[in-house]
Design an enzyme around this catalytic site. Structure first.
Site, PDB file in Angstrom:
ATOM      1  N   ASP A  60     -21.494  -1.589  30.668  1.00 48.34           N
ATOM      2  CA  ASP A  60     -21.927  -1.967  29.328  1.00 48.34           C
ATOM      3  C   ASP A  60     -23.214  -1.823  29.180  1.00 48.34           C
ATOM      4  OD1 ASP A  60     -19.386  -1.988  28.277  1.00 48.34           O
ATOM      5  OD2 ASP A  60     -19.515  -4.226  27.493  1.00 48.34           O
ATOM      6  N   ALA A  61     -24.040  -2.433  30.321  1.00 44.62           N
ATOM      7  CA  ALA A  61     -25.214  -2.609  30.141  1.00 44.62           C
ATOM      8  C   ALA A  61     -26.185  -1.386  30.046  1.00 44.62           C
ATOM      9  CB  ALA A  61     -25.948  -3.415  31.510  1.00 44.62           C
ATOM     10  N   GLU A  62     -25.698  -0.321  30.911  1.00 50.41           N
ATOM     11  CA  GLU A  62     -26.112   1.303  30.938  1.00 50.41           C
ATOM     12  C   GLU A  62     -26.016   1.661  29.539  1.00 50.41           C
ATOM     13  OE1 GLU A  62     -27.217   4.597  33.558  1.00 50.41           O
ATOM     14  OE2 GLU A  62     -27.258   2.270  33.831  1.00 50.41           O
ATOM     15  N   SER A 109       2.348   9.814  -2.749  1.00 48.08           N
ATOM     16  CA  SER A 109       2.797   8.877  -1.729  1.00 48.08           C
ATOM     17  C   SER A 109       4.386   9.469  -1.377  1.00 48.08           C
ATOM     18  CB  SER A 109       3.165   7.410  -2.291  1.00 48.08           C
ATOM     19  OG  SER A 109       4.056   7.454  -3.519  1.00 48.08           O
ATOM     20  N   LEU A 110       5.175   8.676  -0.610  1.00 40.72           N
ATOM     21  CA  LEU A 110       6.475   9.200  -0.326  1.00 40.72           C
ATOM     22  C   LEU A 110       7.713   8.490  -0.792  1.00 40.72           C
ATOM     23  CD1 LEU A 110       5.593   9.689   3.658  1.00 40.72           C
ATOM     24  CD2 LEU A 110       5.899  11.656   1.985  1.00 40.72           C
ATOM     25  N   GLU A 140       7.170  12.467  12.408  1.00 40.51           N
ATOM     26  CA  GLU A 140       6.052  11.342  12.823  1.00 40.51           C
ATOM     27  C   GLU A 140       6.395  10.013  12.763  1.00 40.51           C
ATOM     28  OE1 GLU A 140       3.004  12.911  10.144  1.00 40.51           O
ATOM     29  OE2 GLU A 140       2.662  14.892  11.326  1.00 40.51           O
ATOM     30  N   LYS A 142       5.824   6.376  10.953  1.00 41.36           N
ATOM     31  CA  LYS A 142       4.955   6.055   9.781  1.00 41.36           C
ATOM     32  C   LYS A 142       4.083   4.894  10.230  1.00 41.36           C
ATOM     33  CE  LYS A 142       5.995   4.829   4.883  1.00 41.36           C
ATOM     34  NZ  LYS A 142       5.339   3.861   4.937  1.00 41.36           N
ATOM     35  N   ASP A 144       1.882   1.502   9.979  1.00 36.95           N
ATOM     36  CA  ASP A 144       1.769   0.629   8.923  1.00 36.95           C
ATOM     37  C   ASP A 144       0.052   0.124   8.441  1.00 36.95           C
ATOM     38  OD1 ASP A 144       2.550  -1.067   6.853  1.00 36.95           O
ATOM     39  OD2 ASP A 144       3.438  -2.459   8.043  1.00 36.95           O
ATOM     40  N   GLU A 201      -4.420   7.504   8.427  1.00 35.23           N
ATOM     41  CA  GLU A 201      -3.885   6.005   8.349  1.00 35.23           C
ATOM     42  C   GLU A 201      -5.093   5.359   9.090  1.00 35.23           C
ATOM     43  OE1 GLU A 201      -1.581   5.660   5.994  1.00 35.23           O
ATOM     44  OE2 GLU A 201      -0.800   3.753   6.398  1.00 35.23           O
ATOM     45  N   TYR A 253      -2.689  12.512   9.536  1.00 35.59           N
ATOM     46  CA  TYR A 253      -1.315  13.380   9.525  1.00 35.59           C
ATOM     47  C   TYR A 253      -1.397  14.223   8.432  1.00 35.59           C
ATOM     48  CZ  TYR A 253      -1.173   9.163   6.570  1.00 35.59           C
ATOM     49  OH  TYR A 253      -1.453   8.315   5.604  1.00 35.59           O
ATOM     50  N   LYS A 317       8.778  15.764   7.456  1.00 35.23           N
ATOM     51  CA  LYS A 317       7.903  16.676   6.694  1.00 35.23           C
ATOM     52  C   LYS A 317       8.447  17.927   6.867  1.00 35.23           C
ATOM     53  CE  LYS A 317       3.787  13.965   7.223  1.00 35.23           C
ATOM     54  NZ  LYS A 317       2.559  13.615   7.503  1.00 35.23           N
ATOM     55  N   LYS A 341      12.899   5.010   6.536  1.00 35.98           N
ATOM     56  CA  LYS A 341      12.354   3.438   7.004  1.00 35.98           C
ATOM     57  C   LYS A 341      13.077   2.883   7.946  1.00 35.98           C
ATOM     58  CE  LYS A 341       9.923   1.391   4.166  1.00 35.98           C
ATOM     59  NZ  LYS A 341       8.554   1.035   3.555  1.00 35.98           N
ATOM     60  N   CYS A 435      15.096 -25.631 -19.186  1.00 36.05           N
ATOM     61  CA  CYS A 435      13.745 -24.932 -18.662  1.00 36.05           C
ATOM     62  C   CYS A 435      13.126 -26.173 -17.900  1.00 36.05           C
ATOM     63  CB  CYS A 435      13.114 -24.536 -19.580  1.00 36.05           C
ATOM     64  SG  CYS A 435      11.456 -23.918 -19.011  1.00 36.05           S
ATOM     65  N   CYS A 438       9.697 -26.035 -19.996  1.00 37.00           N
ATOM     66  CA  CYS A 438       9.606 -26.651 -21.566  1.00 37.00           C
ATOM     67  C   CYS A 438      10.650 -27.459 -21.844  1.00 37.00           C
ATOM     68  CB  CYS A 438       9.270 -25.598 -22.291  1.00 37.00           C
ATOM     69  SG  CYS A 438      10.635 -24.636 -22.646  1.00 37.00           S
ATOM     70  N   CYS A 451      15.085 -19.077 -20.322  1.00 39.96           N
ATOM     71  CA  CYS A 451      14.731 -20.188 -21.196  1.00 39.96           C
ATOM     72  C   CYS A 451      14.277 -19.731 -22.695  1.00 39.96           C
ATOM     73  CB  CYS A 451      13.432 -20.564 -20.484  1.00 39.96           C
ATOM     74  SG  CYS A 451      12.217 -21.376 -21.660  1.00 39.96           S
ATOM     75  N   CYS A 457       7.151 -22.582 -24.669  1.00 40.41           N
ATOM     76  CA  CYS A 457       7.298 -22.543 -23.023  1.00 40.41           C
ATOM     77  C   CYS A 457       5.848 -22.067 -22.436  1.00 40.41           C
ATOM     78  CB  CYS A 457       8.360 -21.588 -22.443  1.00 40.41           C
ATOM     79  SG  CYS A 457       8.473 -21.921 -20.732  1.00 40.41           S
TER      80      CYS A 457
HETATM   81  S1  IVH Z   1       2.330  11.687   4.899  1.00 47.80           S
HETATM   82  C1  IVH Z   1       2.181  13.911   0.980  1.00 47.80           C
HETATM   83  N1  IVH Z   1       2.287  10.829   7.265  1.00 47.80           N
HETATM   84  O1  IVH Z   1       3.003   6.098   4.413  1.00 47.80           O
HETATM   85  C2  IVH Z   1       2.392  12.996   2.155  1.00 47.80           C
HETATM   86  N2  IVH Z   1       2.093   9.134   5.648  1.00 47.80           N
HETATM   87  O2  IVH Z   1       3.971   6.510   1.097  1.00 47.80           O
HETATM   88  C3  IVH Z   1       1.709  11.835   2.212  1.00 47.80           C
HETATM   89  N3  IVH Z   1       2.019   7.094   6.428  1.00 47.80           N
HETATM   90  O3  IVH Z   1       0.681   6.529   1.617  1.00 47.80           O
HETATM   91  C4  IVH Z   1       2.002  10.830   3.661  1.00 47.80           C
HETATM   92  N4  IVH Z   1       1.916   7.273   8.497  1.00 47.80           N
HETATM   93  O4  IVH Z   1      -0.294   5.822   3.842  1.00 47.80           O
HETATM   94  C5  IVH Z   1       2.362  10.372   5.823  1.00 47.80           C
HETATM   95  N5  IVH Z   1       2.783  10.000   9.559  1.00 47.80           N
HETATM   96  C6  IVH Z   1       2.568   9.876   8.165  1.00 47.80           C
HETATM   97  C7  IVH Z   1       2.158   8.440   7.934  1.00 47.80           C
HETATM   98  C8  IVH Z   1       1.995   8.172   6.371  1.00 47.80           C
HETATM   99  C9  IVH Z   1       2.029   6.494   7.442  1.00 47.80           C
HETATM  100  C10 IVH Z   1       1.735   6.186   4.972  1.00 47.80           C
HETATM  101  C11 IVH Z   1       0.960   6.826   3.882  1.00 47.80           C
HETATM  102  C12 IVH Z   1       1.491   7.096   2.713  1.00 47.80           C
HETATM  103  C13 IVH Z   1       2.677   6.099   2.919  1.00 47.80           C
HETATM  104  C14 IVH Z   1       4.014   6.601   2.368  1.00 47.80           C
END
Ligand code: IVH
Length: 702
Positions: A60-62, A109-110, A140, A142, A144, A201, A253, A317, A341, A435, A438, A451, A457
């Site tokens: 780390d020092a280096e 989004s998905l 892949e 997903k 979080d 992500e 991704y 995908k 999911k 209620c 109210c 109510c 209310c």
């Molecule tokens: S693909 C058009 N791949 O999941 C394709 N999303 O609603 C868009 N996420 O908002 C996303 N891992 O934030 C993709 N391997 C992955 C992912 C991924 C996490 C998230 C992403 C997206 C939400 C799905």
């Protein structure tokens, strides 16, 4: 990962004022430039060994010595500081706010599914539409975390943005630079794209999350509830120096855009990202059959508890980009991908009490107050029981042992009662006849108890006012929950129109208000007097009228006055409006109390802006027709062309697919035109498009 070392890594910047005392040389010699390059290269290499491969070669020092040398030289020659310098990873001056940045392509989004059958149905649809017996997928994990967009120009990381609403995000470039595994300069030489936009992500590993919380506790600061919140809180820091001390991770991704060309498949594209040094998802798998996809889901589910980070499912995908394009997208999600999911996490606990809350519509929601329990890293002490029918159906009583489920950010839910043999149970829970706020009588409509107090209310009034002021409606900044509660409790507001007659001295009576904040709030309220029709409609909180329906109604009726006169029959003729909405809208405008509130607002100067009305014979002419625009049009901007189409009832999407009805081609059209020819989609040139939009007559234009 050696967490202790992480905190040491963001090295202090040189002492303040140090650069003042150093000679500022106008022309750095070639030697200095070489030295800087050498240092940057060495530090990048050690960063990668440490953060990516977990195999440091120096102490780390280096490392710190190298880093200080770089900072020292850069302080002498500030003109030589490049954005990709490792010194830029320690954060910069705090920002007042994040800049908004439009995304080059929408960040979709998905659709997510929990059931195997639904995933099977997805695969069947994909194969049917592509007319293929077998389709190759990439699966892949997903992750979080938080979705971000990264832009690289000629290999250098130039910009990073949050997802925002998918169309516009916030510029968090400086914060993203602090993520050690995110390359500021891509490796790979000649094959590097000139312009690359990727999506990924940002997340926090579990171990880092726990360690961060320990550190925060020691410093007397608030802890984060889960790794996702910790990642979000760290990334959205205006002070990037703080972000630099937070152990964030990233995985990428999606390829969003890529010049000059893009590989043929998602798999290969992601492989390229890896070659350039961009972190990509671990454990991805190519699958050809639904069985293989289900296997991957099962494998990841089994690994979930031992993974160093949180995942909440898998993403499936379609692998080939041309097939993705053929399948196209809906307004918010692609038709070529799906999230499968995992089941949410569940824990057992006891119900201490059942409380009842009253929402803006007057609906009574029973809430179980629980013995606090840790569910996947989050302490849960309340769970919704949704409505009275649910309480009865699940037979939940005070003192019962229950199974509580937490799914992502959603409010925890009580799944079921756990039968404890020989237990003494309390009496069944009954809906209050009055209620709790109210004391008006309650009535049951279907599964929901309401109510009847309406504006009497205070709970309903508070809810309505909060909704009226919220972002999607009037967007009155400074009128949050706390202020609303005080305004109602002090009797300053008895209905929505009272908002417009508030005086400064009334606001000054409220806790937390001083001269400046009171003036600001009044100015905000004043500003909101000119309000677009759809937003105003959302704000009124008419049951079943959300953002989409509000837009539909505004387009159709143009003004509040004509909507007021609408009959149920007229409403029912509109696509998207069903009987429930029609009844709800007409009864809202029949209610004299509502009309009085609207009248008072008008008297106070509220002007609901008229919407360009989709009317006449052309209004529905292009109903349901899908357009794609490509190239530059002489007579219209993109936005104007889009507006035209929408006024005629059509829709504009970004990709050409089998669903596309027309491609409007301007000057220098892109590959969308080729795609249209391939798929046999009708192509309209500008003149044809003009004719169509002026006369609303397609046939004569051909
Ligand atoms: S693909 C058009 N791949 O999941 C394709 N999303 O609603 C868009 N996420 O908002 C996303 N891992 O934030 C993709 N391997 C992955 C992912 C991924 C996490 C998230 C992403 C997206 C939400 C799905």
């Amino acid at each position: 990962m050696q967490p202790d070392l992480f905190e040491n890594k963001p090295v202090d910047t040189p002492e303040e004022g140090a650069s003042d005392t150093l000679p500022v040389l106008a022309v750095p010699s070639k030697n200095i430039q070489d030295k800087l390059e050498e240092l940057k290269k060495a530090i990048r290499r050690h960063d990668e060994l440490y953060y990516v491969h977990n195999r440091p070669e120096i102490s780390d020092a280096e490392y710190d010595r190298l880093f200080r040398e770089l900072q020292h030289l850069e302080a002498q020659y500030p003109a030589l500081i490049t954005p990709d310098s490792p010194s830029q990873r320690v954060g910069g001056a705090p920002l007042a706010q994040f800049q908004k940045v439009p995304h080059e392509f929408p960040l979709l989004s998905l659709d997510s599914e929990m059931d195997m059958d639904r995933v099977q149905a997805f695969d069947q649809r994909v194969r049917r539409e592509l007319e293929m017996n077998e389709v190759e997928y990439t699966a892949e994990p997903k992750y979080d975390g938080l979705s971000v967009e990264l832009t690289y120009e000629h290999g250098a990381f130039v910009r990073g943005a949050t997802r925002g609403d998918g169309i516009t995000g916030e510029d968090i470039t400086v914060n993203l630079r602090t993520i050690r595994t995110l390359p500021l300069q891509l490796q790979g030489g000649p094959s590097l794209p000139a312009h690359l936009v990727v999506r990924g992500e940002v997340y926090m590993k579990l171990e880092d999350f726990h360690q961060l919380n320990r550190r925060l506790t020691e410093n007397g600061e608030e802890v984060f509830a889960n790794p996702r919140n910790a990642a979000a809180g760290s990334l959205r820091q205006l002070d990037s120096k703080i972000t630099a001390t937070r152990p964030l991770a990233i995985t990428c991704y999606e390829f969003m855009s890529h010049a000059p060309e893009k590989p043929a498949t998602h798999w290969d594209a992601v492989e390229n990202l890896e070659k350039w040094g961009i972190p990509i998802p671990q454990y991805r798998r190519r699958c050809r059959t639904i069985e293989e996809l289900l296997r991957f889901h099962q494998d990841m589910l089994e690994q979930r508890e031992t993974l160093p980070f949180e995942i909440d499912g898998i993403v499936i995908k379609v692998d080939r980009y041309d097939w993705q394009q053929a399948l196209g997208e809906k307004s918010r999600s692609p038709r070529w991908a799906i999230a499968f999911k995992f089941p949410a996490r569940k824990e057992m606990t006891k119900v201490r009490q059942i409380a009842v809350s009253v929402g803006r519509t007057g609906a009574l929601t029973p809430i179980a107050l629980l013995d606090p329990v840790d569910i996947g890293g989050v302490t849960v002490s309340r769970a919704t029981l949704h409505n009275m029918d649910e309480v009865a159906r699940k037979d939940i009583r005070i003192g019962d042992t229950v199974k509580v489920e937490r799914a992502g950010d959603v409010i925890p839910d009580i799944v079921e009662r756990v039968v404890v043999p020989g237990e003494q149970r309390a009496a069944a829970f009954v809906a209050p006849e009055q209620c709790p706020v109210c004391h008006s009588t309650t009535i049951q409509e279907g599964p929901i108890v309401y109510c009847t107090g309406q504006t009497v209310c205070q709970a309903q009034l508070k809810g309505s006012l909060e909704h009226f002021a919220s972002k999607s409606a009037l967007n009155i900044e400074g009128l949050g929950k706390k202020t609303v509660a005080q305004l109602v409790d002090k009797g300053l507001i008895k209905n929505l129109s009272d908002l417009y007659t508030l005086h400064k001295d009334q606001l000054l009576q409220l806790e937390g208000f001083a001269d400046k904040s009171a003036t600001q709030l009044l100015a905000e309220i004043e500003k909101g007097k000119h309000v677009p029709f759809p937003r105003f409609l959302i704000g009124l909180g008419i049951r079943h009228v959300g953002a989409h329906i509000a837009r539909v109604l505004a387009k159709q009726f143009g003004s509040l006055d004509s909507l007021k006169k609408a009959t149920e029959e007229e409403l029912l003729q509109i696509h998207d409006i069903g009987p429930e909405i029609a009844v709800s809208v007409t009864s809202f405008f029949q209610e004299s109390r509502n009309l009085m509130v609207l009248q008072r607002m008008k008297e106070s100067g509220v002007q609901v802006e008229h919407e360009t009305r989709a009317s006449g014979p052309n209004a529905q002419l292009l109903a349901g027709k899908i357009f794609v625009l490509t190239g530059t049009l002489k007579g219209y901007s993109r936005q104007e062309a889009k507006q035209k189409i929408e006024d005629l009832g059509g829709r504009v999407t970004s990709n050409v697919s089998k669903q596309t009805d027309y491609v409007v081609a301007g000057k220098d059209p892109g590959s969308k035109l080729d795609r249209a020819t391939q798929l046999g989609v009708t192509i309209l040139h500008e003149e044809e498009f003009s004719l169509l939009s002026q006369r609303g007559d397609l046939k004569s234009s051909k």
